[in-house]
Design an enzyme around this catalytic site. Structure first.
Site, short mmCIF file in Angstrom:
data_model
loop_
_atom_site.label_atom_id
_atom_site.label_comp_id
_atom_site.label_asym_id
_atom_site.label_seq_id
_atom_site.Cartn_x
_atom_site.Cartn_y
_atom_site.Cartn_z
N CYS A 218 0.84 -1.21 0.00
CA CYS A 218 0.00 0.00 0.00
C CYS A 218 0.88 1.26 0.00
O CYS A 218 1.62 1.49 -0.93
CB CYS A 218 -0.99 -0.05 1.17
SG CYS A 218 -2.33 1.17 1.03
N HIS B 133 -3.81 -5.00 0.00
CA HIS B 133 -3.39 -5.51 1.31
C HIS B 133 -3.46 -7.03 1.28
O HIS B 133 -4.53 -7.60 1.47
CB HIS B 133 -4.29 -4.97 2.41
CG HIS B 133 -4.06 -3.52 2.69
ND1 HIS B 133 -3.12 -3.09 3.61
CD2 HIS B 133 -4.62 -2.42 2.17
CE1 HIS B 133 -3.13 -1.76 3.64
NE2 HIS B 133 -4.02 -1.34 2.77
N GLU C 164 -2.54 -9.07 3.48
CA GLU C 164 -2.93 -9.55 4.81
C GLU C 164 -4.44 -9.47 5.04
O GLU C 164 -4.96 -10.05 5.99
CB GLU C 164 -2.17 -8.78 5.90
CG GLU C 164 -2.65 -7.37 6.19
CD GLU C 164 -2.20 -6.30 5.22
OE1 GLU C 164 -2.42 -5.11 5.53
OE2 GLU C 164 -1.64 -6.61 4.15
#
Length: 193
Positions: A77, A175, A177
């Site tokens: 990001c 992202h 994650e």
């Protein structure tokens, strides 16, 4: 394997640490240059505003360390955007790893882009076992145009780079994650580079 997540006060780094743990590895949060230099893999996260994040990198001297790293480095990001030459956000000069200037989305689309979108034109081992048109999670107001360093694209009011690569440096706008099974696979691929 020693995995270091750069901790420079920008971003939700705990969620990345937990994602690494779910893959069976431990990651260390650090801003210590020696620890970062000796890592096998480095993750450079970022959530927030570019100018203040860049100021924190300069205060800690990490702006000099990160571009010199030789091991695989993954910018996520804002981390990816700070690895670029410049961003319109705060008229900020970045680390210059990628020869890319980050620009703001036009008012023709809702800004920020928040939510799931598809990734296409996948061009790197970072995307091994990831199918074209899979969905990833994005939250951003600025983007990287498509260049020769683009290794994945997304369409949001036009195509842009959702992932870039130069040598040992990788950057993803999304992202991983927070991108479910697809994100886990991408993190797994990064850790096996």
């Amino acid at each position: 394997m020693k995995i270091v997540i750069i901790d420079y006060g920008a971003g939700n780094i705990q969620s990345i640490k937990f994602a690494i743990q779910r893959l069976g590895y431990q990651a260390v949060l650090s801003k210590d240059p020696e620890e970062i230099k000796t890592a096998d893999k480095v993750i450079f996260p970022g959530v927030g505003e570019a100018r203040s994040a860049m100021r924190k990198l300069k205060e800690s001297g990490l702006d000099k360390i990160i571009p010199q790293l030789k091991q695989p480095v993954l910018g996520i990001c804002l981390g990816m955007q700070l690895m670029c030459a410049h961003t319109e956000e705060g008229d900020t000069t970045g680390l210059g790893i990628f020869d890319i200037s980050i620009v703001k989305f036009t008012t023709s689309v809702k800004v920020p882009q928040i939510g799931w979108n598809q990734i296409t034109d996948l061009k790197s081992s970072l995307f091994s076992s990831v199918a074209e048109n899979e969905h990833v999670y994005l939250v951003h107001s600025y983007y990287a145009p498509v260049t020769s360093q683009t290794i994945a694209k997304t369409n949001y009011g036009g195509e842009y780079s959702t992932a870039v690569q130069k040598d040992n440096f990788y950057g993803v706008q999304f992202h991983p994650e927070k991108s479910s099974v697809v994100g886990e696979q991408i993190l797994r691929n990064f850790l096996s580079l």
